[in-house]
Design a protein around this motif. Structure first.
Motif, PDB file in Angstrom:
ATOM      1  N   ASN A  67       0.818  -1.208   0.000  1.00 44.07           N
ATOM      2  CA  ASN A  67       0.000   0.000   0.000  1.00 44.07           C
ATOM      3  C   ASN A  67       0.851   1.256   0.000  1.00 44.07           C
ATOM      4  O   ASN A  67       0.436   2.302  -0.511  1.00 44.07           O
ATOM      5  CB  ASN A  67      -0.957  -0.008   1.193  1.00 44.07           C
TER       6      ASN A  67
ATOM      7  N   ALA B  89       0.439   4.288  -2.447  1.00 45.65           N
ATOM      8  CA  ALA B  89       0.273   5.619  -1.864  1.00 45.65           C
ATOM      9  C   ALA B  89       1.248   6.610  -2.490  1.00 45.65           C
ATOM     10  O   ALA B  89       0.883   7.753  -2.807  1.00 45.65           O
ATOM     11  CB  ALA B  89       0.469   5.556  -0.352  1.00 45.65           C
TER      12      ALA B  89
ATOM     13  N   VAL C 177      -0.551   6.495   4.700  1.00 36.60           N
ATOM     14  CA  VAL C 177      -1.435   5.365   4.427  1.00 36.60           C
ATOM     15  C   VAL C 177      -1.447   4.374   5.595  1.00 36.60           C
ATOM     16  O   VAL C 177      -2.491   3.796   5.917  1.00 36.60           O
ATOM     17  CB  VAL C 177      -1.054   4.674   3.101  1.00 36.60           C
TER      18      VAL C 177
ATOM     19  N   VAL D 251      -5.472   4.550   0.643  1.00 35.82           N
ATOM     20  CA  VAL D 251      -4.503   4.752  -0.444  1.00 35.82           C
ATOM     21  C   VAL D 251      -4.961   5.846  -1.396  1.00 35.82           C
ATOM     22  O   VAL D 251      -4.213   6.774  -1.717  1.00 35.82           O
ATOM     23  CB  VAL D 251      -4.284   3.432  -1.219  1.00 35.82           C
TER      24      VAL D 251
END
Length: 419
Positions: free
Chosen positions: A282, A286, A314, A335
């Motif tokens: 993630n 991000a 995130v 995100v």
């Protein structure tokens, strides 16, 4: 000169089409990422959602969405009017007479834009995974890709009032990512959390995904596709200045993702004592979302820092949403929503034409419009047919309930085992 103009037109059109193909490949990335982060009993259904939403997005954007977003001359800076179906393409005479203003095929523009619509809708599918009815989701996709997304897209990219205010969003941290996250948030708020996700005293029970190698593959596919997402948004590559600009966009996109991975991994290590792979994945996304609003004006170092801040944000956002009992199986709202907002604000760090007021106005308008419009559509769907599968169907898995098959039949245990 005529030959040079035609060659430049062909080159820019080809670049646009290849960039669109890269963005289309992001559909595979979302599908793999989401399939990896849900439980095995829900895999086939999430894959079906991803391929079906892409098809719906293409059809709805062809029928009505593209003309809402790019009407030529809108009725006003707020309302573009409605017309249906695509027009013809540019003739040689029109291109030559434009004096360089028309430098790529209008059909290549449609293709590039339609894959962006599908990207926004893909954000929704992961957030509502494992408990939403398939056809409730697909009906929402009709309204999202045909009306909700194109209208706010018109306000910025179609020459509407946000563009007139000086709001800047190069490739869509707001128009695409925040929009998709706001629609997802509206759905999640009405849908509720998965059974067993939260305890009665505020406990958060992790529900791990079934296939982290697949989720990692999906992240790398998205990272690759993002070069088309941001690079193609330069719109042109046929002269030295534009070629250099595209190269810088590619570099900054890549560096922001790298910064997001490292920052998210370090943050997870500090907070949890372990380096969580899903947080690193993630973090990459991000970083990519954060740089999307302005990948051209930062230096590579600043792009890395912008991505790194996204990576930190995130992790904290995912933790905070869980504390608020907002269940997002793949972290899509964090995100694309929270970091999408950061990306819009970060534009002021490098682009001298950006103002904080205009960026916050654009942020608020996109968030407010999409959230309210999506809530209305989701609520109507809930009243008419319901949003959520039954408790028994959720326990058995939506693969069986909605698709009548399992993605991994030879590996699953006895029916209803909850694997």
């Amino acid at each position: 000169m005529e030959a040079i103009t035609q060659l430049s037109y062909a080159l820019d059109t080809f670049y646009f089409l290849v960039s669109g193909a890269l963005v289309m490949w992001m559909a595979a990335g979302f599908a793999m990422l989401e399939a990896g982060l849900v439980r095995s009993k829900n895999t086939a259904e999430i894959l079906l959602k991803n391929i079906a939403l892409f098809a719906i997005a293409c059809i709805m954007y062809m029928v009505v969405g593209y003309n809402i977003m790019y009407p030529g001359e809108g009725v006003s800076s707020v309302w573009p009017g409605i017309s249906f179906l695509l027009g013809g393409d540019n003739t040689v005479e029109e291109v030559l007479a434009s004096g360089g203003e028309t430098y790529y095929s209008s059909m290549s523009d449609f293709f590039f834009q339609v894959v962006f619509v599908a990207t926004a809708m893909s954000i929704v599918s992961g957030a509502v995974a494992e408990r939403m009815k398939l056809w409730a989701f697909l009906i929402f996709a009709i309204f999202m890709t045909g009306f909700i997304y194109p209208l706010q897209g018109y306000w910025k990219w179609g020459g509407g009032f946000l563009d007139g205010l000086g709001f800047l969003d190069f490739a869509g941290s707001g128009v695409v990512h925040l929009c998709g996250a706001a629609a997802a948030l509206a759905g999640v708020l009405l849908l509720g959390a998965r059974k067993g996700k939260y305890g009665p005293n505020g406990e958060v029970h992790p529900i791990p995904g079934a296939n982290l190698p697949l989720a990692t593959l999906g992240t790398f596919i998205l990272w690759l596709g993002w070069f088309g997402f941001n690079g193609g948004s330069e719109l042109k590559i046929s002269d030295i200045g534009e070629a250099n600009a595209v190269a810088l966009v590619f570099v900054n996109t890549n560096m922001a993702a790298a910064g997001g991975v490292v920052a998210a991994a370090i943050t997870a290590r500090i907070l949890f004592g372990k380096t969580d792979l899903t947080m690193a994945l993630n973090g990459a996304l991000a970083g990519l979302v954060a740089i999307t609003a302005e990948p051209l004006t930062p230096t590579p170092l600043l792009a890395t820092l912008i991505g790194a801040i996204g990576g930190v944000l995130v992790v904290f956002s995912i933790i905070s949403l869980d504390k608020l009992r907002i269940d997002d199986p793949v972290g899509a709202i964090s995100v694309h929503g929270v970091v999408g907002m950061w990306g819009l604000i970060a534009v002021v760090l490098s682009n001298p034409d950006a103002t904080l007021g205009a960026q916050l106005t654009g942020l608020g308008v996109i968030l407010g419009w999409t959230l309210v419009a999506s809530l209305v559509v989701w609520m109507v769907i809930k009243v008419v047919m319901g949003l959520r599968v039954s408790e028994e169907e959720e326990y058995e898995g939506v693969d069986l309930a909605e698709c009548g098959l399992e993605a991994y039949p030879e590996f699953t245990g006895a029916k209803g085992s909850g694997i």
